[in-house]
Design a protein around this motif. Structure first.
Motif, PDB file in Angstrom:
ATOM      1  N   VAL A 213      69.916   3.683-102.969  1.00 58.06           N
ATOM      2  CA  VAL A 213      70.690   4.666-102.198  1.00 58.06           C
ATOM      3  C   VAL A 213      71.339   5.727-103.081  1.00 58.06           C
ATOM      4  O   VAL A 213      71.446   6.894-102.688  1.00 58.06           O
ATOM      5  N   ALA A 214      71.762   5.359-104.288  1.00 60.23           N
ATOM      6  CA  ALA A 214      72.449   6.312-105.170  1.00 60.23           C
ATOM      7  C   ALA A 214      71.544   7.474-105.580  1.00 60.23           C
ATOM      8  O   ALA A 214      72.041   8.581-105.834  1.00 60.23           O
TER       9      ALA A 214
ATOM     10  N   SER B 255      72.660  10.726-102.931  1.00 59.82           N
ATOM     11  CA  SER B 255      73.706  10.752-103.959  1.00 59.82           C
ATOM     12  C   SER B 255      75.023  11.344-103.478  1.00 59.82           C
ATOM     13  O   SER B 255      76.090  11.029-104.010  1.00 59.82           O
ATOM     14  N   ASN B 256      74.986  12.164-102.435  1.00 55.68           N
ATOM     15  CA  ASN B 256      76.204  12.806-101.931  1.00 55.68           C
ATOM     16  C   ASN B 256      76.852  12.063-100.769  1.00 55.68           C
ATOM     17  O   ASN B 256      77.779  12.571-100.142  1.00 55.68           O
TER      18      ASN B 256
ATOM     19  N   GLY C 147      83.463   5.340-104.362  1.00 50.82           N
ATOM     20  CA  GLY C 147      82.226   5.347-105.128  1.00 50.82           C
ATOM     21  C   GLY C 147      81.126   4.476-104.558  1.00 50.82           C
ATOM     22  O   GLY C 147      80.027   4.425-105.113  1.00 50.82           O
ATOM     23  N   ARG C 148      81.390   3.793-103.452  1.00 51.82           N
ATOM     24  CA  ARG C 148      80.396   2.887-102.853  1.00 51.82           C
ATOM     25  C   ARG C 148      79.674   3.564-101.682  1.00 51.82           C
ATOM     26  O   ARG C 148      80.193   4.478-101.042  1.00 51.82           O
ATOM     27  N   TYR C 149      78.487   3.055-101.400  1.00 57.37           N
ATOM     28  CA  TYR C 149      77.676   3.521-100.277  1.00 57.37           C
ATOM     29  C   TYR C 149      77.676   2.428 -99.207  1.00 57.37           C
ATOM     30  O   TYR C 149      77.323   1.293 -99.488  1.00 57.37           O
ATOM     31  N   TYR C 150      78.069   2.792 -97.972  1.00 52.87           N
ATOM     32  CA  TYR C 150      78.258   1.807 -96.912  1.00 52.87           C
ATOM     33  C   TYR C 150      77.141   1.883 -95.870  1.00 52.87           C
ATOM     34  O   TYR C 150      76.754   2.984 -95.435  1.00 52.87           O
ATOM     35  N   VAL C 151      76.656   0.732 -95.451  1.00 52.16           N
ATOM     36  CA  VAL C 151      75.617   0.673 -94.418  1.00 52.16           C
ATOM     37  C   VAL C 151      76.040   1.446 -93.178  1.00 52.16           C
ATOM     38  O   VAL C 151      75.244   2.180 -92.580  1.00 52.16           O
TER      39      VAL C 151
END
Length: 301
Positions: free
Chosen positions: A61-62, A66-67, A73-77
């Protein structure tokens, strides 16, 4: 529920990236009693089979979005639609900061092509295989972090219970065990949502161990960390806490997590771990990343 149960933890996760369809198909072929599904909602309310509310320790995902990370700083489902999640590749679990693979001897990180999938897709895979093979392997879903979902205006428990009902999982006799760490939410599932499924209260600390009486009012079993069953080692022999016996007195089954053949800090072998916990501590079932090894052990015992 009277025999010793083998629960494939995130599928055959000792061999393939956790919670992928490939890991579930491989687990199915190993003939466990149940296959586990951890569930987190997408932005458009599709239950996604993934262990955490985050994406960045099992996907790319990063690099793809990336935005889209939050301030932490985390990416959430929950910030992505189901279609957006389909654009990601799943890999073996790794540390998002260092990039280092969590279990170095498992399936190589970044290899092949694995995807995220919905709860409905996995149910249809398992039910389809039951139909085509004549087996009767069950599902063991976990509702992840309901409080977080409430904070994001989502009722994950209601959505999951409705899906289970739609696919024919309605009573304790059906091959479905529903689990959650949140005691209030599991009790709500039993009372407010009027579910008649076999419910398991997951526990992770000693304070929760003291609440077996209250759990027995709505749950059918408990899922402790296996170390909560171990007490002390005297003269090279393990002694056990009273947890299993106490749970059985309240009519609760005991399914501890997680048995890993490649993580044996207290034991000389995987077989020793299984022998001690299944037969000396008298647990009723267990979660394992290596369902083939547990199935073979119980057949020989």
């Amino acid at each position: 529920m009277n025999s010793k149960l083998v629960i494939a933890h995130r599928g055959a996760s000792g061999y393939l990236p956790e919670h992928t369809m490939e890991a579930k198909a491989m687990a199915y072929a190993m003939k466990p009693d149940f296959i586990e599904q951890d569930l987190v909602l997408s932005k458009d309310d599709v239950p996604i089979v993934i262990h955490d509310i985050y994406l960045d320790d099992v996907t790319n995902v990063a690099s793809v979005y990336s935005n889209r990370k939050r301030k932490d700083g985390r990416y959430y489902v929950v910030d992505f639609t189901f279609d957006e999640l389909q654009c990601l590749k799943v890999t073996e679990r790794f540390n998002p900061k260092s990039g280092k693979q969590f279990y170095p001897k498992r399936f190589p990180k970044g290899k092949s092509n694995f995807k995220l999938h919905s709860f409905q897709q996995e149910i249809e895979l398992i039910q389809g295989l039951n139909y085509s093979t004549g087996n009767s392997i069950g599902i063991y879903p976990e509702i992840k972090n309901p409080e977080f979902h409430y904070e994001n205006q989502k009722d994950i428990a209601r959505i999951v219970v409705d899906i289970l009902f739609e696919y024919g999982y309605k009573t304790k006799e059906d091959k479905c065990i529903l689990q959650c760490f949140d005691a209030r939410e599991l009790e709500r599932i039993r009372i407010d949502l009027q579910s008649n499924l076999f419910l398991v209260q997951l526990i992770e600390n000693d304070e929760e161990v003291e609440k077996l009486y209250s759990y027995a009012k709505y749950a059918d079993g408990i899922g402790p960390w296996y170390k909560q069953i171990l007490d002390v080692k005297e003269n090279e022999k393990w002694k056990f806490t009273s947890l299993v016996n106490d749970a059985h007195e309240f009519g609760l089954k005991v399914h501890p997590y997680t048995f890993r053949a490649d993580q044996l800090s207290e034991f000389s072998s995987f077989e020793e771990m299984m022998q001690l916990l299944f037969y000396e501590a008298n647990i009723d079932g267990a979660f394992t990343d290596f369902p083939d090894k547990m199935v073979a052990f119980l057949k020989m015992s």
